[in-house]
Design a protein around this motif. Sequence first.
Motif, PDB file in Angstrom:
ATOM      1  N   THR A   1      29.784  32.088   7.656  1.00 30.37           N
ATOM      2  CA  THR A   1      28.760  31.836   8.589  1.00 30.37           C
ATOM      3  C   THR A   1      27.711  30.926   8.162  1.00 30.37           C
ATOM      4  OG1 THR A   1      28.944  34.174   9.589  1.00 30.37           O
ATOM      5  CG2 THR A   1      26.858  33.068   9.853  1.00 30.37           C
ATOM      6  N   ALA A   2      27.360  29.941   8.661  1.00 27.09           N
ATOM      7  CA  ALA A   2      26.247  28.982   8.351  1.00 27.09           C
ATOM      8  C   ALA A   2      24.778  29.779   8.641  1.00 27.09           C
ATOM      9  CB  ALA A   2      26.338  27.699   9.258  1.00 27.09           C
ATOM     10  N   LEU A   3      24.241  29.800   7.542  1.00 24.23           N
ATOM     11  CA  LEU A   3      22.994  30.546   7.330  1.00 24.23           C
ATOM     12  C   LEU A   3      21.849  29.505   7.699  1.00 24.23           C
ATOM     13  CD1 LEU A   3      23.160  32.260   3.848  1.00 24.23           C
ATOM     14  CD2 LEU A   3      23.359  33.144   6.317  1.00 24.23           C
ATOM     15  N   PRO A   4      20.547  29.987   8.438  1.00 23.20           N
ATOM     16  CA  PRO A   4      19.817  29.273   8.716  1.00 23.20           C
ATOM     17  C   PRO A   4      19.080  28.365   7.499  1.00 23.20           C
ATOM     18  CG  PRO A   4      19.252  31.532   9.613  1.00 23.20           C
ATOM     19  CD  PRO A   4      20.615  31.502   8.738  1.00 23.20           C
ATOM     20  N   HIS A   5      18.733  27.072   7.822  1.00 22.01           N
ATOM     21  CA  HIS A   5      18.380  26.097   6.554  1.00 22.01           C
ATOM     22  C   HIS A   5      16.917  26.691   6.144  1.00 22.01           C
ATOM     23  CE1 HIS A   5      18.346  22.997   3.857  1.00 22.01           C
ATOM     24  NE2 HIS A   5      19.518  22.934   3.880  1.00 22.01           N
ATOM     25  N   PRO A   6      16.685  26.646   4.850  1.00 19.75           N
ATOM     26  CA  PRO A   6      15.432  26.781   4.297  1.00 19.75           C
ATOM     27  C   PRO A   6      14.420  25.739   4.657  1.00 19.75           C
ATOM     28  CG  PRO A   6      16.676  27.361   2.495  1.00 19.75           C
ATOM     29  CD  PRO A   6      17.633  26.814   3.756  1.00 19.75           C
ATOM     30  N   ASN A   7      14.847  24.329   4.866  1.00 21.02           N
ATOM     31  CA  ASN A   7      14.037  23.358   5.133  1.00 21.02           C
ATOM     32  C   ASN A   7      14.954  22.250   5.705  1.00 21.02           C
ATOM     33  OD1 ASN A   7      12.340  21.166   4.972  1.00 21.02           O
ATOM     34  ND2 ASN A   7      11.188  21.768   3.248  1.00 21.02           N
ATOM     35  N   SER A   8      14.628  21.841   6.762  1.00 18.17           N
ATOM     36  CA  SER A   8      15.549  20.874   7.652  1.00 18.17           C
ATOM     37  C   SER A   8      15.270  19.500   6.861  1.00 18.17           C
ATOM     38  CB  SER A   8      15.312  20.867   9.022  1.00 18.17           C
ATOM     39  OG  SER A   8      13.943  20.424   9.368  1.00 18.17           O
ATOM     40  N   SER A   9      14.331  19.328   6.040  1.00 18.30           N
ATOM     41  CA  SER A   9      14.031  17.836   5.724  1.00 18.30           C
ATOM     42  C   SER A   9      14.704  17.802   4.385  1.00 18.30           C
ATOM     43  CB  SER A   9      12.558  17.769   5.613  1.00 18.30           C
ATOM     44  OG  SER A   9      11.732  17.925   6.824  1.00 18.30           O
ATOM     45  N   PHE A  10      15.099  19.052   3.704  1.00 22.61           N
ATOM     46  CA  PHE A  10      15.830  18.712   2.465  1.00 22.61           C
ATOM     47  C   PHE A  10      17.132  19.802   2.399  1.00 22.61           C
ATOM     48  CE2 PHE A  10      11.413  18.456   1.902  1.00 22.61           C
ATOM     49  CZ  PHE A  10      11.066  17.390   0.966  1.00 22.61           C
TER      50      PHE A  10
END
Length: 211
Positions: A49-58
Amino acid sequence: ENWSLVAASTFEGIGDVGTITFDPSNSSTIYVGTALGIYKSTDGGAAWTALPHPNSSFKKVVAIVVNPYNSHVYCMIGGYSNQYDRFYYSENGGQTWINGSTNLGNQFACVSMAIHPLSGKLYAASQLGMMGAPNAVASWDGSTWTHLSSPTASYPVNDMVLDITVTPPVIYVSAGHAYYGGGGLWSSSDEGTSWTTLHSGFPSNYLYPLM
């Protein structure tokens, strides 16, 4: 001796795999950090499962560590230059993330993280420096980062491991530069207050991975 291909289709087109780690309290739970985010399996790698990304800019995930006591997940993410990494942690298996980068500084390239299972303290090593210090090692107590002295200001730190059989842990750090040469291996038994040189007699002082 024998290898099996796991989840080839899951990781196609997502770029480099930067780190793989298990939950020490449940070996069926695996976290994989990639150039585009974090993937999690709870069945030993059969499904992901792909987890929510902590920070879309990094997006690039540099390192992941799981706390053996409470399964909290710690990750370091950064841009593709690895010069503006950010630290995040999750208390619910990666469903939501908390920014723990306060007082780390704005320029550091994490190469390794490790946790001491007895104290719960997290350690991180950086090539570009943490909290304004070059080639730094730092520790995190759950709320605040503390800069530890660096073994060398001349070479980039390449890796770090802990001897977790003692408290505080013995920190081992390798450093060096493949192109310019030089570097070595150091250890500290007092959380970086002082360092001991260990590379005397090595055929080459440049060292990268430690295990």
